[in-house]
Enzyme design. Sequence first.
Site, short mmCIF file in Angstrom:
data_model
loop_
_atom_site.label_atom_id
_atom_site.label_comp_id
_atom_site.label_asym_id
_atom_site.label_seq_id
_atom_site.Cartn_x
_atom_site.Cartn_y
_atom_site.Cartn_z
N HIS A 146 -23.43 -12.15 -48.14
CA HIS A 146 -22.88 -11.64 -49.40
C HIS A 146 -21.42 -11.23 -49.25
O HIS A 146 -20.94 -10.91 -48.16
CB HIS A 146 -23.75 -10.51 -49.98
CG HIS A 146 -23.63 -9.18 -49.30
ND1 HIS A 146 -24.61 -8.21 -49.40
CD2 HIS A 146 -22.67 -8.63 -48.53
CE1 HIS A 146 -24.23 -7.14 -48.73
NE2 HIS A 146 -23.06 -7.37 -48.19
N GLU A 192 -25.08 -11.11 -53.87
CA GLU A 192 -26.15 -11.49 -52.96
C GLU A 192 -26.44 -12.99 -53.07
O GLU A 192 -26.00 -13.63 -54.04
CB GLU A 192 -27.43 -10.70 -53.31
CG GLU A 192 -27.25 -9.19 -53.29
CD GLU A 192 -27.26 -8.61 -51.87
OE1 GLU A 192 -26.81 -9.29 -50.92
OE2 GLU A 192 -27.71 -7.47 -51.72
N ASN A 219 -26.34 -11.30 -44.79
CA ASN A 219 -26.97 -12.39 -45.54
C ASN A 219 -25.94 -13.27 -46.25
O ASN A 219 -26.28 -14.07 -47.11
CB ASN A 219 -27.97 -11.83 -46.56
CG ASN A 219 -27.31 -10.95 -47.62
OD1 ASN A 219 -26.09 -10.76 -47.60
ND2 ASN A 219 -28.09 -10.42 -48.53
N ASP A 238 -16.83 -2.96 -55.16
CA ASP A 238 -18.22 -2.79 -55.60
C ASP A 238 -18.62 -1.31 -55.58
O ASP A 238 -17.85 -0.45 -55.16
CB ASP A 238 -19.19 -3.67 -54.77
CG ASP A 238 -19.02 -3.50 -53.26
OD1 ASP A 238 -18.30 -2.57 -52.84
OD2 ASP A 238 -19.61 -4.28 -52.51
P1 PGA Z 1 -20.29 -3.83 -43.09
O1 PGA Z 1 -20.78 -4.43 -44.45
O2 PGA Z 1 -18.81 -3.90 -43.08
O3 PGA Z 1 -20.78 -2.41 -43.12
O4 PGA Z 1 -20.91 -4.65 -42.00
C1 PGA Z 1 -20.20 -5.61 -44.90
C2 PGA Z 1 -20.86 -6.00 -46.17
O5 PGA Z 1 -22.09 -5.86 -46.27
O6 PGA Z 1 -20.17 -6.45 -47.09
#
Ligand code: PGA
Length: 241
Positions: free
Chosen positions: A139, A144, A137, A69
Amino acid sequence: MMTLSTPTVQVVAPETFGATAAEHIAATLRVKPDAVLGLPTGNTPVPVYAALLARRDVNFSRARVAMLDEYLGAGDRPISFYQWLRSHFLAAAAIAPERILRMPSDPEGIVAACAAYDRQLEQWGGCDLQLLGLGLNGHIGFNEPSSPGDSATRVVPLSASTRDANEEYWQGEEVPEFGVTTGIGVILRAKRIILLVNGARKAATLRQALDGPIGPDCPASFLRRHRDVLVLADRAAAGQE
Ligand code: PGA
């Protein structure tokens, strides 16, 4: 796909989290030196890339990388996920530009560029191993809640919770409102998927992904439609401490 298998959950001590994930990646490259690795950014994979680069027995010379992404409009800015991935892995592993499938980020022509990303990935034969982090959340990538399980690579509005979580990363600059993400349908075409989850604050989200209903409320739940998913969790994320 659509077999609704239960993902294997491998629970490890936090200090072996990175090395364990690195061994899975190394094993993929041993079997297939030109494997396509789908790679995420974030805090979770930091120890994974560090452990992978520290091994010195992994040959990256033919490995291919597909970015998971990006922020819309990030370009080559230091804050882009591309630069993040370069500084944490791509540069040290000497992955040549022609073996990197960048996520497009230029708003102009972004729809066509996303379709081109999916086409190129397909021409490469898809991801042999897709690594994913888990958002608070639920995702995966920037898919999302409300993302369809068959979604293609596309521009998505970022949720308030994701923008909050990324505020520190943006260091006072306003977090972009849109991201560009590999679609869930594309993620599910990977041959193998490893969901990396660490820390107690992700425990409830992981539980929901594994045991809650499969659907867009928790995008990671769609991973249960794939027949080869490994959840690599440290003890805190697995709810064991
Ligand atoms: P993080 O993010 O590894 O910084 O916790 C994970 C994500 O939001 O995909």
